[in-house]
Design an enzyme around this catalytic site. Structure first.
Site, mmCIF file in Angstrom:
data_model
loop_
_atom_site.group_PDB
_atom_site.id
_atom_site.type_symbol
_atom_site.label_atom_id
_atom_site.label_comp_id
_atom_site.label_asym_id
_atom_site.label_seq_id
_atom_site.Cartn_x
_atom_site.Cartn_y
_atom_site.Cartn_z
ATOM 1 N N HIS A 84 0.961 -1.200 0.002
ATOM 2 C CA HIS A 84 0.099 0.003 -0.141
ATOM 3 C C HIS A 84 0.903 1.342 -0.070
ATOM 4 C CE1 HIS A 84 -3.623 -2.107 0.463
ATOM 5 N NE2 HIS A 84 -3.091 -2.676 1.438
ATOM 6 N N ARG A 134 -12.809 1.135 -12.366
ATOM 7 C CA ARG A 134 -12.697 -0.168 -11.595
ATOM 8 C C ARG A 134 -14.045 0.004 -10.873
ATOM 9 N NH1 ARG A 134 -7.388 1.554 -11.280
ATOM 10 N NH2 ARG A 134 -5.775 0.186 -12.268
ATOM 11 N N ARG A 191 -15.759 -1.425 -16.100
ATOM 12 C CA ARG A 191 -15.519 -3.032 -15.751
ATOM 13 C C ARG A 191 -16.543 -3.301 -14.726
ATOM 14 N NH1 ARG A 191 -9.700 -4.971 -13.831
ATOM 15 N NH2 ARG A 191 -10.283 -4.059 -11.950
ATOM 16 N N GLU A 249 -7.204 -12.028 -20.074
ATOM 17 C CA GLU A 249 -6.498 -12.002 -18.892
ATOM 18 C C GLU A 249 -5.948 -13.196 -18.759
ATOM 19 O OE1 GLU A 249 -8.328 -9.521 -15.430
ATOM 20 O OE2 GLU A 249 -9.755 -10.121 -16.662
ATOM 21 N N ASN A 262 -1.599 -7.771 -16.388
ATOM 22 C CA ASN A 262 -1.186 -8.006 -14.996
ATOM 23 C C ASN A 262 -1.456 -9.670 -14.715
ATOM 24 O OD1 ASN A 262 -0.609 -5.348 -14.908
ATOM 25 N ND2 ASN A 262 -2.089 -5.013 -13.052
ATOM 26 N N ASP A 263 -2.779 -9.809 -14.948
ATOM 27 C CA ASP A 263 -2.909 -11.269 -14.701
ATOM 28 C C ASP A 263 -2.646 -12.160 -15.866
ATOM 29 O OD1 ASP A 263 -4.278 -11.502 -12.333
ATOM 30 O OD2 ASP A 263 -6.169 -10.761 -12.857
ATOM 31 N N CYS A 289 -5.091 -2.345 -20.761
ATOM 32 C CA CYS A 289 -5.260 -1.554 -19.705
ATOM 33 C C CYS A 289 -4.472 -2.143 -18.410
ATOM 34 C CB CYS A 289 -6.925 -1.680 -19.322
ATOM 35 S SG CYS A 289 -7.217 -3.587 -18.805
#
Length: 579
Positions: free
Chosen positions: A220, A327, A363, A461, A484-485, A532
């Protein structure tokens, strides 16, 4: 004095003056320059005095008490004050780093109200007849160790969070003010680690950079640092003592290094690079309003990723052409119960109206894995990244899915909304979605509620989706590649695990070939394809994506103008010929 010596001394004084050190002030005796390497969180160069930040040690003693209930009342009072502090931190983070990154302080507030945590504190006080400080410290240690021992990466991260809230309560019980990172002059903060609550309180006017011994690039704190645009390093093995404290330092985010007591040549070189960075940033501002088109006429849609409508200001400020990833799961994560259709409709409608005709790709619900909603009541999974998440939840809980779809279709009457479905792996799933969408549209027609005709696309993904993208392309209006995935699943590497950093290669040929395959299959079917994921903002790949024919890149708002610059300076034909 010899001319060479005069020139050298004048050069040193020029550098000292640029750092605010004036003639007549004492000069710190130079030692040999030391260089320490870490992992870069945010690029940029910071030059200034190093200040070691050490938390006040919480001295907790086990003291027998006569009145356990009085201790419980002390705890309740301290907990209420902690909740007020966390709300203030949330409000501050909301303004500075946006809804998605402020959410950690809502998590801390929820943890503060956790039944098991509170019962543990109260039980220790009552059963052992001890002071509240001891009970809080013991509970914090126990819960932290419990989370740290779990297999799930998301739960492991909660170990740091529970320690953070326990430290906050202890600080209040001890009558101290909340720890902050502060200094009388702009400094480079060096620490063992920084909690999110400490990072968000950084006064950007007084903090040039921060460097921590521990911490992850996906923590974080690291996310907050990137959003605050402070050059930062984590995982840097440097000493937290007088060999560093008070010395002149340079943080180079590009190379992931901190220089302590830099020599004159290094200092002058870094100062020149910093001035060049400032000049480049000013030049980027002149690119606002320009169309994203290459020298040989190839156009690119350059959109922004956001987590909430509160991030819209950053989208407008950085001149994004639209929103490529909204998101929507954060509407669910910030609630204690399912958001209603009307609540969602108002938010989607506001986004559409604010963007004034520019595309807003929303999304659908993407929770599961590292994003958990307690009120969904999902069972523990040994491998949540491969489990019950995203579209799999929506298709098996149609009542939740239909509520969101109704809100999205209604909002589409007020602007250029597109809908994007995550974690698709088969044509069967798309057809199931289409059936539910038909039911939603029929209901809206019967109720005479207006709606638009939003584009409907899917995220690519998984390797499965990439390999059958020729079949999927016949069913949808567009593709958006979630790198990312896709990278994680293709390489079989948990991207949240810092032990695997040396094996994680976002530029792996297999990943790039899959992206190229997806784009090619999209174009054959007459639809567009974008990216994205984080890879979209990787400026070393912008020209490669243009060569692949990628139609759209959706990135963090701060990456819009740097990528536009590359696009405007690229001749795609020449790039392909030179490969």
């Amino acid at each position: 004095m010899a001319p060479v010596a005069q020139e050298r001394d004048q050069g040193i004084q020029d550098v000292r003056t640029s750092l605010g050190i004036h003639a007549g002030e004492p000069v710190i005796q130079r030692c040999i320059m030391e260089i320490y390497s870490g992992k870069s969180v945010y690029n940029g160069i910071a030059i200034g005095k190093i200040s070691i930040y050490k938390k006040d040690a919480q001295q907790v003693k086990r003291v027998k008490v006569a009145d356990a209930e009085a201790e419980i009342r002390r705890y309740v009072s301290a907990k209420e004050e902690a909740a007020r502090q966390l709300q203030a931190l949330y409000d501050k983070a909301l303004k500075e780093v946006g809804e998605a990154n402020a959410a950690i302080f809502e998590v801390h507030q929820m943890m503060l109200e956790d039944i098991d945590y509170n019962e543990s504190v109260e039980n220790i006080v009552r059963s052992q007849k001890v002071n509240t400080e001891y009970a809080v410290a013991a509970t914090g240690d126990n819960f932290s160790q419990m989370f740290a021992a779990m297999d799930d990466d998301y739960m492991k991260e909660r170990a740091a969070d529970v320690k953070d809230i326990s430290e906050r309560v202890l600080t209040i019980l001890n009558g101290k003010t909340d720890s902050t990172v502060a200094a009388g002059e702009p400094v480079i903060i060096v620490a063992d680690d920084l909690a999110p609550s400490e990072t968000v309180q950084l006064d950007k006017d007084m903090v040039l950079s921060f460097v921590t011994v521990h911490g992850s690039t996906n923590s974080h704190t690291a996310i907050l640092a990137r959003m605050m645009q402070i050059p930062a390093l984590v995982g840097t093995a440097l000493p937290l003592d007088d060999t560093v404290d008070g010395k002149l330092g340079i943080v180079d985010g590009a190379s992931g290094k901190i220089y302590v007591d830099p020599d004159e040549e290094t200092l002058a070189g870094m100062k020149a690079r910093k001035q060049e960075e400032i000049r480049k940033k000013e030049l980027l501002e002149t690119l606002k309003g320009r169309e994203n088109v290459t020298l040989d006429g190839q156009k690119l849609m350059l959109y922004a990723n956001i987590g909430d409508i509160k991030d819209l200001a950053m989208v407008m400020q950085n001149d994004a052409g639209g929103i490529g990833l909204f998101r929507s799961e954060f509407l669910y994560l910030e609630k204690e119960d399912y958001p209603t259709e009307e609540e969602q409709f108002q938010i989607y409608k506001q986004a559409a109206e604010t963007m004034a005709g520019k595309k807003v790709i929303i999304r659908t619900l993407d929770i599961g894995a590292d994003k958990q909603c307690d009120y969904f009541g999902m069972e523990h999974e040994d491998n949540p990244a491969l489990g019950y998440r995203a579209i799999r939840i929506c298709l098996t809980r149609p009542e939740v899915f239909k509520t969101q779809l109704r809100a999205l279709f209604r909002a589409s009457a007020f602007g250029n909304i597109a809908i994007m479905y995550p974690m698709i792996t088969s044509v069967k799933e798309i057809r199931q979605i289409r059936e539910i969408v038909s039911e939603v549209k029929k209901e809206l027609d019967e109720q005479k509620m207006p709606y638009g005709r939003p584009e409907q696309g899917i995220m690519i993904e998984t390797p499965a989706a990439a390999i059958v993208s020729d079949l999927l392309a016949e069913e949808v209006d567009f593709f958006s590649i979630g790198t990312n995935d896709l990278t994680q699943y293709t390489l079989a590497i948990d991207r949240q695990n810092p032990k695997l950093d040396e094996f994680y290669d976002a530029h792996h040929p297999a990943v790039l070939r899959m992206i190229a395959m997806v784009v090619e299959n999209a174009h054959k079917a007459g639809i567009w394809a974008g990216i994205c994921g984080e890879l979209g903002a990787d400026q070393t790949l912008t020209q490669e994506f243009l060569a692949m024919g990628v139609d759209e890149l959706s990135v963090s708002p701060g990456s819009i103008l740097p990528i536009r610059k590359i696009v405007l300076e690229t001749n795609v034909g020449e790039y392909k010929a030179g490969k």
